[in-house]
Design a protein around this motif. Structure first.
Motif, PDB file in Angstrom:
ATOM      1  N   ALA A  24       0.826  -1.212   0.000  1.00  0.00           N
ATOM      2  CA  ALA A  24       0.000   0.000   0.000  1.00  0.00           C
ATOM      3  C   ALA A  24       0.859   1.261   0.000  1.00  0.00           C
ATOM      4  O   ALA A  24       0.593   2.203  -0.750  1.00  0.00           O
ATOM      5  CB  ALA A  24      -0.942  -0.004   1.199  1.00  0.00           C
ATOM      6  N   SER A  28       0.862   2.711  -3.961  1.00  0.00           N
ATOM      7  CA  SER A  28      -0.203   3.720  -3.977  1.00  0.00           C
ATOM      8  C   SER A  28       0.317   5.134  -4.191  1.00  0.00           C
ATOM      9  O   SER A  28      -0.471   6.066  -4.378  1.00  0.00           O
ATOM     10  CB  SER A  28      -1.003   3.675  -2.669  1.00  0.00           C
ATOM     11  OG  SER A  28      -1.717   2.465  -2.577  1.00  0.00           O
ATOM     12  N   TYR A  32      -2.629   8.136  -4.117  1.00  0.00           N
ATOM     13  CA  TYR A  32      -3.138   8.597  -2.827  1.00  0.00           C
ATOM     14  C   TYR A  32      -2.017   9.329  -2.091  1.00  0.00           C
ATOM     15  O   TYR A  32      -0.841   8.985  -2.252  1.00  0.00           O
ATOM     16  CB  TYR A  32      -3.585   7.411  -1.957  1.00  0.00           C
ATOM     17  CG  TYR A  32      -4.733   6.601  -2.496  1.00  0.00           C
ATOM     18  CD1 TYR A  32      -6.017   7.141  -2.572  1.00  0.00           C
ATOM     19  CD2 TYR A  32      -4.559   5.281  -2.888  1.00  0.00           C
ATOM     20  CE1 TYR A  32      -7.081   6.385  -3.048  1.00  0.00           C
ATOM     21  CE2 TYR A  32      -5.614   4.518  -3.356  1.00  0.00           C
ATOM     22  CZ  TYR A  32      -6.875   5.073  -3.432  1.00  0.00           C
ATOM     23  OH  TYR A  32      -7.921   4.317  -3.893  1.00  0.00           O
ATOM     24  N   ALA A  40      -6.140   4.505   5.245  1.00  0.00           N
ATOM     25  CA  ALA A  40      -6.589   3.222   4.686  1.00  0.00           C
ATOM     26  C   ALA A  40      -6.008   2.054   5.478  1.00  0.00           C
ATOM     27  O   ALA A  40      -6.715   1.079   5.761  1.00  0.00           O
ATOM     28  CB  ALA A  40      -6.199   3.118   3.220  1.00  0.00           C
ATOM     29  N   TYR A  45      -7.588  -1.364   4.892  1.00  0.00           N
ATOM     30  CA  TYR A  45      -6.676  -2.402   4.411  1.00  0.00           C
ATOM     31  C   TYR A  45      -6.228  -3.292   5.565  1.00  0.00           C
ATOM     32  O   TYR A  45      -5.852  -2.809   6.618  1.00  0.00           O
ATOM     33  CB  TYR A  45      -5.411  -1.801   3.802  1.00  0.00           C
ATOM     34  CG  TYR A  45      -5.588  -0.874   2.628  1.00  0.00           C
ATOM     35  CD1 TYR A  45      -6.767  -0.789   1.915  1.00  0.00           C
ATOM     36  CD2 TYR A  45      -4.539  -0.081   2.227  1.00  0.00           C
ATOM     37  CE1 TYR A  45      -6.887   0.067   0.838  1.00  0.00           C
ATOM     38  CE2 TYR A  45      -4.657   0.783   1.147  1.00  0.00           C
ATOM     39  CZ  TYR A  45      -5.835   0.854   0.464  1.00  0.00           C
ATOM     40  OH  TYR A  45      -5.950   1.702  -0.594  1.00  0.00           O
ATOM     41  N   THR A 140      -8.882  -0.154  -5.434  1.00  0.00           N
ATOM     42  CA  THR A 140      -8.132   1.052  -5.113  1.00  0.00           C
ATOM     43  C   THR A 140      -7.748   1.689  -6.445  1.00  0.00           C
ATOM     44  O   THR A 140      -7.806   1.042  -7.497  1.00  0.00           O
ATOM     45  CB  THR A 140      -6.860   0.714  -4.319  1.00  0.00           C
ATOM     46  OG1 THR A 140      -6.056  -0.159  -5.129  1.00  0.00           O
ATOM     47  CG2 THR A 140      -7.190   0.052  -2.984  1.00  0.00           C
ATOM     48  N   LEU A 167     -11.459   8.461   1.024  1.00  0.00           N
ATOM     49  CA  LEU A 167     -10.692   7.574   0.147  1.00  0.00           C
ATOM     50  C   LEU A 167     -11.514   7.271  -1.097  1.00  0.00           C
ATOM     51  O   LEU A 167     -12.656   6.830  -1.007  1.00  0.00           O
ATOM     52  CB  LEU A 167     -10.368   6.257   0.844  1.00  0.00           C
ATOM     53  CG  LEU A 167      -9.438   6.310   2.034  1.00  0.00           C
ATOM     54  CD1 LEU A 167      -9.353   4.944   2.691  1.00  0.00           C
ATOM     55  CD2 LEU A 167      -8.074   6.779   1.602  1.00  0.00           C
ATOM     56  N   PHE A 169     -12.451   5.045  -4.174  1.00  0.00           N
ATOM     57  CA  PHE A 169     -12.412   3.674  -4.648  1.00  0.00           C
ATOM     58  C   PHE A 169     -13.269   3.564  -5.898  1.00  0.00           C
ATOM     59  O   PHE A 169     -14.155   4.387  -6.134  1.00  0.00           O
ATOM     60  CB  PHE A 169     -12.956   2.705  -3.591  1.00  0.00           C
ATOM     61  CG  PHE A 169     -12.129   2.590  -2.347  1.00  0.00           C
ATOM     62  CD1 PHE A 169     -10.810   2.191  -2.403  1.00  0.00           C
ATOM     63  CD2 PHE A 169     -12.683   2.858  -1.106  1.00  0.00           C
ATOM     64  CE1 PHE A 169     -10.051   2.058  -1.256  1.00  0.00           C
ATOM     65  CE2 PHE A 169     -11.935   2.735   0.052  1.00  0.00           C
ATOM     66  CZ  PHE A 169     -10.619   2.331  -0.013  1.00  0.00           C
TER      67      PHE A 169
END
Length: 178
Positions: A24, A28, A32, A40, A45, A140, A167, A169
Motif C-alpha cells: 500500500a 499507492s 493517494y 486506509a 486495508y 483502489t 478515500l 475507490f
C-alpha cells in the motif's frame, strides 16, 4: 519468475499484514497521499480472517517468502480487513449475487510479474467452481487498470470516509463464463 500459489493459513497473518502495508505504501504513491494511505491502513486495508478461515484467500510465494496475496469471498462484505467496521458475514446466493474479489496486494519488488493475475485467475476459477456467475470488487486507484485488463468493468467512483479522510475507490464487476 517462478512462484507458487497456495491457500493462506492463520500462521501467515502477520506476514500478510506486513506485505499489505509495504504494498500500500509503495504502490499507492501517485494515486493517494500519505494521509490517505495511513488512513486506509488503519481503517480498511488489512487481513480478513474470515477469508483465511473460508480457504478463499491465497498467497504467492517464491523461495519461502510471501510476495503477493488476494482472495475471493462467498460472503457479503465487499472490502476491508478485520478492523473494518462495516462487515457482513452473511453468505451470498451464487445464482443471484456476485462473489467478491478481495484484498489483492503484491510486494513492490515483484509487481508487474504476473503474480496478481495468477492469484486472480485462481480466484475466478474457484468462484466459478462454487457456482457464481459474476464477480464484483472495490478497487483502489492503483488497481483499476489491473482489473480492467482482466475484464472488469468500472462503475462510478465512490468515496469512503476513513476516519475523516475521504478515500476514492472504484467499484468494478465482471460476468463469468459458465
Amino acid at each position: 519468475m517462478k512462484f507458487e500459489i497456495r491457500t493462506a493459513t492463520p500462521a501467515d497473518r502477520e506476514t500478510i499484514q506486513r506485505l499489505i502495508a509495504i504494498s500500500a505504501r509503495e504502490l499507492s504513491r501517485g494515486y493517494y497521499s500519505e494521509e490517505h494511505i495511513s488512513a486506509a491502513l488503519k481503517s480498511v486495508y488489512g487481513v480478513d480472517s474470515m477469508l483465511v478461515e473460508d480457504g478463499t484467500y491465497f498467497v504467492a510465494e517464491t523461495d519461502g517468502t510471501i510476495i503477493g496475496c488476494g482472495g475471493w469471498s462467498k460472503r457479503k462484505t465487499l472490502f476491508g480487513g478485520d478492523q473494518f467496521s462495516k462487515r457482513d458475514a452473511g453468505l451470498l446466493d451464487p445464482r443471484l449475487e456476485a462473489a467478491k474479489i478481495r484484498a489483492f496486494f503484491v510486494h513492490p519488488t515483484f509487481a508487474r510479474h504476473g503474480i496478481g493475475r495468477a492469484i486472480l485467475d485462481r480466484c475466478e476459477a474457484e468462484a466459478t467452481r462454487h457456482g457464481f456467475i459474476s464477480l464484483e470488487l472495490m478497487s483502489t486507484l492503483p488497481g483499476v487498470e489491473f482489473y480492467r485488463a482482466a475484464g472488469y468493468v468500472a462503475t462510478d467512483p465512490i468515496f469512503y470516509d476513513a476516519a475523516g479522510v475521504p478515500l476514492k475507490f472504484v467499484p468494478m464487476k465482471k460476468m463469468l463464463l459458465q
